[in-house]
Every structure is written in C-alpha cells, then in structure tokens.
Design an enzyme around this catalytic site. Structure first.
Site, short mmCIF file in Angstrom:
data_model
loop_
_atom_site.label_atom_id
_atom_site.label_comp_id
_atom_site.label_asym_id
_atom_site.label_seq_id
_atom_site.Cartn_x
_atom_site.Cartn_y
_atom_site.Cartn_z
N ARG A 1 0.79 -1.24 0.00
CA ARG A 1 0.00 0.00 0.00
C ARG A 1 0.82 1.27 0.00
NH1 ARG A 1 -3.66 -2.33 4.66
NH2 ARG A 1 -1.58 -3.16 5.01
N ASP B 1 0.50 -14.69 -1.38
CA ASP B 1 0.43 -14.60 0.08
C ASP B 1 0.73 -15.96 0.68
OD1 ASP B 1 -0.45 -12.44 2.18
OD2 ASP B 1 -1.12 -14.39 2.92
N TYR C 1 -1.88 -18.90 12.07
CA TYR C 1 -3.10 -18.28 11.53
C TYR C 1 -4.27 -19.26 11.54
CZ TYR C 1 -0.63 -14.12 9.98
OH TYR C 1 0.07 -12.95 9.95
#
Ligand code: CP3
Length: 344
Positions: free
Chosen positions: A30, A75, A152
């Site tokens: 970003r 990812d 995760y």
C-alpha cells in the site's frame, strides 16, 4: 547450492564489483501509489488469483525502486484456502480464518488437498513474471513456514501471545504433529510448483515463530521446518526468515536454508557470528527507519554494511516488510544508498 553460485550474487550487471544485492521484504504494497490503484480495482484475494494483475503487482517495485530481485506477489495463506478453513482478507484487519482449527477433532477433519490445481494461478503468475523480467533480475518465490501458517489456522488471525497455538501443541501433541505434516506436505508442493514454474530462489517466512522459546522450537517446529526444506527441489537457494528469534538463531540454522533472514533486534555481526559465517545472511534494517529522513536512512544502512564487513553472502534487506505509511522516495533512496555504499 553454494552461496557464490546463487543468482543474487551473479547479477550480471554488477559482476565486476563487490556488491550487496538488495530486495525488500513485502516490497509490494500500500505504500506504492500504483499498487493502491491496482487494489482499487481488485480485492486482495482476487488480485492474487489474477495472474496478469499479480504479475503487474510483482513488477511494480522492480520498476519503481531498482531492487535486485523481484518477489512474487502472492500470500503465505493462499495454500490454506483449499483446506476449507474459510480464508478472507477483511479490510483493515488483515487475514481472517473463519473456521479455525483448535482441537484434535478439527485437525482430523483436514483432508489431503490437490495443491497443484488449487493454486495453479500462482504458478501462472511466476511464468508471466519470468517472461516479463526477461533475465533483468531473479524472481523469488515464497511460502509461510509451517509454524507461522499454523498460527493463523489455529488462532483465526493475527495474535499477540499465540495461546491457542501453544495450547494445541501442549495439549494435543499428536494433533499438532499431524497439522504440521499436512502443512509441510502442502507447502512443499506449493514451493516446488513455484520452482518448476521458474522461481529462482524461495523464501520461507516464519514471521511469528519468535513467540516460542528454544525448547519448544526444537521439539515442535524444527523437525517440520527441516522436513519442508529437505523436500524442496535441490539446486534452488532457500532463504529462511524469521523475526524475534535472536535467541533461536542456531536452531533456525539447524532447520536449514542457504541464507538466514534476520530482523533488527540483533546486530547483524552478532547474528552472523551466532549462525556461523558459512551460511548467508539477509537483513536487517528496521522498516521504521524508512520513516526517518534520508540522512538517518543512510547512516543506518551504512552501519549494517559495516557490520557485514564486506563478506560475500550478505543480502541487504529490511528486517520485516515495508510499512504502509512509508514515503516511496525513502524506499527508493535506500536502494540507491545500498548500491552506492556496497560498490565501494
Ligand atoms: O512484495 C512482496 O513482498 C510480495 C508480497 C507478499 C504479500 N504477503 C502480499 C500482501 C508477501 C511476501 C507476503 C507474505 C506474508 N503474508 C507474510 C510473511 C511476511 C511478513 O510480513 O511477516 C504474512 C505473515 C502474511 C499474511 C498477511 N497477508 C498479513 C499479515 C496481511 C495483512 C498485512 C497488512 O499490512 O494489512 C496480508 C495481506 C497482504 N499480503 C498485503 C500484501 C501486499 C496487504 C493487502 C492489501 O493490499 O490490503
């Protein structure tokens, strides 16, 4: 593969000068206006699954920054989506796993997965990027190391203390073993697919394993990370990265890798001494330094290069990913500074 033969150290355009290659971890993202423009048109997962768009995101930092390697845009969690755990990227929240794996029964439900067909879009991105790069810089593929991916899957998202993960490890060690075996198998296929498609090096991200002490790392992680690294197609350099692991470095090295990636919480020379100088090292500027002025960035980069002492086998990098608020000109300046100082 000996480090001297690694594609990083053979970057043709700099063959004749001593040279520290630089690429940046999470160099896409970003902080780049052109990435934000791409993201305005695609949700994150859609971007990963669209080889044209993902190839564009991979090339953006190469064009903009002049780094010495491209890192595949993908990812670490793409590999768990086919396990059916409900992967989502919620705006502003980072990754979310809707159906976390918390118990032995949850682990038992995880079936074998046809990774190759589930993530074929990643391999297609690799092929397109290689074609577009046309040999200018090498392409690095990557995956998450089994602990970080498990964290995760078990926690359901980012965590502070990793207590659900540790609880599963301690309470149900056999289920933990099985979860690690499922992830090692899927990740080996994921990385070998990237290598077959043209990735010239691969990086393993164990971003959160610094939550563990040495005894837990040795018992619950090391054998699995090692099994993964041993399952990779020989001849492709492996970078083994982690953060918060100053006290674990000799064990991380034992797990394997041609290059060990470190963060900024330990000085580079101390880390290299702990690892041994017969392995490569990657690091280790604090990404927050890029929020400071160019004079500070220069000073910090110089200090790292000095600690590396001109030895071959150092890859300059940040100790973690580029932060979203970083000014692009500062990142560009860092790449120029490292090239200038390391060619002297
Ligand atoms: O240029 C590059 O470095 C390649 C791209 C890359 C991404 N993820 C794209 C991405 C890489 C190497 C990763 C690895 C990754 N993904 C890691 C290991 C590296 C690390 O930083 O520790 C981890 C832990 C993940 C999981 C993940 N994916 C997180 C925690 C997040 C949220 C990050 C955030 O800043 O919000 C993601 C999403 C993600 N992956 C983004 C990017 C560019 C931001 C998503 C967006 O555009 O909104």
């Amino acid at each position: 593969m000996p480090l001297s033969e690694s594609p990083f150290l053979r970057a043709e355009r700099r063959e004749s000068v001593p040279f520290t290659p630089v690429w940046l971890m999470r160099q896409a993202g970003r902080y780049l206006p052109e990435y934000r423009a791409l993201r305005a048109r695609h949700a994150f997962l859609d971007l990963c699954k669209n080889p044209d768009a993902a190839a564009e995101a991979t090339l953006q930092p190469v064009e903009r920054l002049g780094v010495d390697a491209a890192i595949l845009f993908a990812d670490i969690l793409l590999v768990v989506e086919p396990l059916g755990v409900g992967l989502e990227f919620a705006a502003g929240e980072g990754p979310v796993i809707r159906r976390p794996v918390r118990s032995a029964a949850d682990v038992a439900r995880l079936g074998p997965v046809d990774v190759e067909s589930a993530v074929g879009f990643v391999f297609e991105t690799v092929r397109r990027v290689r074609r577009a790069l046309d040999g200018r810089v090498p392409l690095i593929g990557f995956a998450g190391a089994p602990f970080t991916v498990a964290s995760y899957v078990v926690e359901g998202g980012p965590s502070r203390d990793y207590l659900a993960t540790k609880r599963l490890m301690y309470e149900a060690p056999e289920a933990w073993e099985r979860l690690m075996r499922v992830l090692v198998d899927a990740t080996a296929r994921y990385l070998n697919g990237q290598i077959a498609a043209g990735a010239q090096a691969v990086q393993l991200f164990d971003s959160w394993v610094g939550a563990l002490g040495p005894d837990d790392y040795a018992v619950f992680v090391l054998p699995h990370s090692r099994a993964l690294i041993e399952a990779l197609t020989p001849g492709t350099p492996v970078i083994h990265f982690s953060t918060g692991t100053a006290g674990l470095l000799p064990l991380v090295r034992k797990a394997g890798g041609d290059v060990i990636g470190i963060d900024w919480r330990i000085d580079l020379d101390a880390a290299w001494a702990a690892l041994g100088h017969d392995v490569g090292i990657q690091g280790n500027l604090d990404p927050a330094a890029l929020l400071g002025p160019p004079a500070l960035i220069r000073e910090r980069a110089r200090a790292i290069l000095e600690r590396a002492g001109g030895r071959p086998g150092h890859i300059f990098n940040l100790g973690h990913g580029v932060l979203p608020d970083t000014p692009v000109e500062h990142v560009r300046a860092l790449v120029d500074i490292v090239h200038e100082l390391s060619a002297r």
